[in-house]
Each structure stands twice: as structure tokens, then as C-alpha cells.
Motif scaffolding. Structure first.
Motif, PDB file in Angstrom:
ATOM      1  N   ARG A 122      35.636 -30.015 -70.124  1.00 39.54           N
ATOM      2  CA  ARG A 122      36.939 -29.377 -69.309  1.00 39.54           C
ATOM      3  C   ARG A 122      37.493 -30.209 -68.818  1.00 39.54           C
ATOM      4  O   ARG A 122      37.093 -31.507 -68.520  1.00 39.54           O
ATOM      5  CB  ARG A 122      36.373 -28.204 -68.302  1.00 39.54           C
ATOM      6  CG  ARG A 122      35.678 -26.997 -68.712  1.00 39.54           C
ATOM      7  CD  ARG A 122      35.058 -26.385 -67.696  1.00 39.54           C
ATOM      8  NE  ARG A 122      34.200 -25.224 -68.392  1.00 39.54           N
ATOM      9  CZ  ARG A 122      32.556 -25.544 -68.640  1.00 39.54           C
ATOM     10  NH1 ARG A 122      31.931 -26.621 -68.258  1.00 39.54           N
ATOM     11  NH2 ARG A 122      32.113 -24.371 -68.871  1.00 39.54           N
ATOM     12  N   ARG A 123      38.876 -29.869 -68.583  1.00 31.80           N
ATOM     13  CA  ARG A 123      39.769 -30.792 -67.748  1.00 31.80           C
ATOM     14  C   ARG A 123      39.588 -31.098 -66.384  1.00 31.80           C
ATOM     15  O   ARG A 123      39.843 -32.073 -66.151  1.00 31.80           O
ATOM     16  CB  ARG A 123      41.274 -30.337 -68.109  1.00 31.80           C
ATOM     17  CG  ARG A 123      41.686 -30.387 -69.404  1.00 31.80           C
ATOM     18  CD  ARG A 123      43.116 -29.959 -69.778  1.00 31.80           C
ATOM     19  NE  ARG A 123      44.211 -30.652 -68.712  1.00 31.80           N
ATOM     20  CZ  ARG A 123      44.887 -31.541 -69.123  1.00 31.80           C
ATOM     21  NH1 ARG A 123      44.955 -32.177 -70.385  1.00 31.80           N
ATOM     22  NH2 ARG A 123      45.759 -32.083 -68.337  1.00 31.80           N
ATOM     23  N   ALA A 124      39.124 -29.844 -65.623  1.00 37.17           N
ATOM     24  CA  ALA A 124      38.873 -29.990 -64.206  1.00 37.17           C
ATOM     25  C   ALA A 124      38.018 -29.033 -63.990  1.00 37.17           C
ATOM     26  O   ALA A 124      37.649 -27.936 -64.660  1.00 37.17           O
ATOM     27  CB  ALA A 124      40.067 -29.673 -63.473  1.00 37.17           C
ATOM     28  N   VAL A 125      36.993 -29.165 -62.810  1.00 42.03           N
ATOM     29  CA  VAL A 125      36.149 -28.277 -62.521  1.00 42.03           C
ATOM     30  C   VAL A 125      36.164 -28.204 -60.758  1.00 42.03           C
ATOM     31  O   VAL A 125      35.990 -29.516 -60.365  1.00 42.03           O
ATOM     32  CB  VAL A 125      34.663 -28.338 -63.036  1.00 42.03           C
ATOM     33  CG1 VAL A 125      33.759 -27.285 -62.406  1.00 42.03           C
ATOM     34  CG2 VAL A 125      34.528 -28.404 -64.462  1.00 42.03           C
ATOM     35  N   PHE A 126      36.230 -27.308 -60.141  1.00 41.38           N
ATOM     36  CA  PHE A 126      36.309 -27.150 -58.806  1.00 41.38           C
ATOM     37  C   PHE A 126      35.195 -25.852 -58.438  1.00 41.38           C
ATOM     38  O   PHE A 126      35.239 -25.143 -59.015  1.00 41.38           O
ATOM     39  CB  PHE A 126      37.785 -26.783 -58.185  1.00 41.38           C
ATOM     40  CG  PHE A 126      38.780 -27.771 -58.429  1.00 41.38           C
ATOM     41  CD1 PHE A 126      38.865 -28.987 -57.427  1.00 41.38           C
ATOM     42  CD2 PHE A 126      39.739 -27.963 -59.349  1.00 41.38           C
ATOM     43  CE1 PHE A 126      39.703 -29.905 -57.446  1.00 41.38           C
ATOM     44  CE2 PHE A 126      40.284 -28.898 -59.691  1.00 41.38           C
ATOM     45  CZ  PHE A 126      40.610 -29.987 -58.745  1.00 41.38           C
ATOM     46  N   GLY A 127      34.694 -26.272 -57.098  1.00 42.64           N
ATOM     47  CA  GLY A 127      33.921 -25.141 -56.636  1.00 42.64           C
ATOM     48  C   GLY A 127      33.983 -25.194 -55.080  1.00 42.64           C
ATOM     49  O   GLY A 127      34.307 -26.263 -54.334  1.00 42.64           O
ATOM     50  N   PRO A 128      33.894 -24.053 -54.432  1.00 40.29           N
ATOM     51  CA  PRO A 128      33.909 -23.842 -52.960  1.00 40.29           C
ATOM     52  C   PRO A 128      32.606 -24.366 -52.561  1.00 40.29           C
ATOM     53  O   PRO A 128      31.553 -24.403 -52.752  1.00 40.29           O
ATOM     54  CB  PRO A 128      33.984 -22.275 -52.953  1.00 40.29           C
ATOM     55  CG  PRO A 128      33.004 -21.664 -53.989  1.00 40.29           C
ATOM     56  CD  PRO A 128      33.417 -22.690 -55.292  1.00 40.29           C
ATOM     57  N   ALA A 129      32.839 -25.209 -51.140  1.00 44.44           N
ATOM     58  CA  ALA A 129      31.986 -25.815 -50.669  1.00 44.44           C
ATOM     59  C   ALA A 129      31.570 -24.917 -49.171  1.00 44.44           C
ATOM     60  O   ALA A 129      32.536 -24.313 -48.757  1.00 44.44           O
ATOM     61  CB  ALA A 129      32.252 -27.202 -49.977  1.00 44.44           C
ATOM     62  N   SER A 130      30.404 -24.985 -48.746  1.00 47.79           N
ATOM     63  CA  SER A 130      30.032 -24.224 -47.469  1.00 47.79           C
ATOM     64  C   SER A 130      31.043 -24.487 -46.266  1.00 47.79           C
ATOM     65  O   SER A 130      31.046 -23.628 -45.327  1.00 47.79           O
ATOM     66  CB  SER A 130      28.578 -24.212 -47.430  1.00 47.79           C
ATOM     67  OG  SER A 130      28.192 -25.547 -46.868  1.00 47.79           O
TER      68      SER A 130
END
Length: 135
Positions: A122-130
Motif C-alpha cells: 500500500r501507499r500509506a497506512v494510518f490507524g487511530p491511537a488511544s
């Protein structure tokens, strides 16, 4: 050099009165600078030993700061976080890249390896942090 994995630690070089303002409000400028220096040194030493990637520290202001062993230095340049991240993407050799902040005390090599796995092709991956931020 192309195709190698790049771990980039974004860091503001610790200076009294700059950065970590919320922390400094509670513990003072000297302790906030000490915290920042120790966090960056420990994190870079822990992650730079891993042969699965090349570790970089993207610093601001440019030309300032430490030169830890096993870590390459690149400047962030000017602008907002998005512009500075984009500049690092354009500056480094081609290959998958994971960017983290210098104040992530619990991050270890296993976390970085999982981030590269999640990235895959993938070009980018983001995920939410607590804490309301993102990874």
C-alpha cells in the motif's frame, strides 16, 4: 539504494522553551528537555540495531542535534507536519517507509515490523491511537 525499508523517527531537537510545552508546564523546561533527549536516545538506540530497516532521524531545526550511532540524519524542512513528512518521502531512497514520533516510549522492533507488514504494497497506512493521535 532502492527498495530498502526506512524507519524515520521525527524529532524536534530538545531545546528549553521549544517543544514539549505541555510537559514543561508541569515539570519545567529542564526536565522536559531531559525527557526529550532521553526518549530520543533510547528509542533510536533500540530501533537502529534491527537489520530489517535503515533508521533515520528527521530533525528540526535542520543541522542541529545528536548523531546517534547506527542512525542517519535528514532534515525535516519547513511547513506543517504533512509538508515535512512529504519532504522526507521525497528525500530518502525509494522503499517502504514507517514514520514515528520521537516520544513513543513503548515502541519496539516488533511494533515496527508489524507496521511494515500492515503497509505491504500500500501507499500509506494510518490507524487511530488511544491518545487521539494516529499511528
Amino acid at each position: 539504494m532502492t527498495g530498502g525499508r526506512h524507519l524515520v523517527i521525527f524529532a524536534r531537537i530538545p531545546q528549553a522553551g521549544r517543544g514539549k510545552r505541555r510537559l514543561a508546564a508541569g515539570v519545567g523546561d529542564v526536565q522536559a528537555v531531559r525527557f526529550s533527549r532521553v526518549r530520543l536516545a533510547v528509542l533510536s538506540a533500540r530501533l537502529a540495531r534491527d537489520p530489517r530497516w535503515t533508521t533515520w532521524i528527521a530533525v528540526t531545526p535542520e543541522g542541529a542535534g545528536p548523531r546517534p550511532r547506527g542512525v542517519r540524519i535528514v532534515g525535516q524542512g519547513r511547513g506543517d507536519l504533512g509538508a515535512r513528512m512529504g519532504r522526507v518521502f521525497e528525500t530518502l531512497p525509494l522503499g517502504p517507509m514507517v514514520i514515528i514520533g520521537s516520544d513513543c516510549p513503548a515502541v519496539g522492533a516488533a511494533h515496527i515490523a508489524r507496521a511494515f507488514e500492515a503497509l505491504g504494497g500500500r501507499r500509506a497506512v494510518f490507524g487511530p491511537a488511544s491518545d487521539g493521535g494516529y499511528w
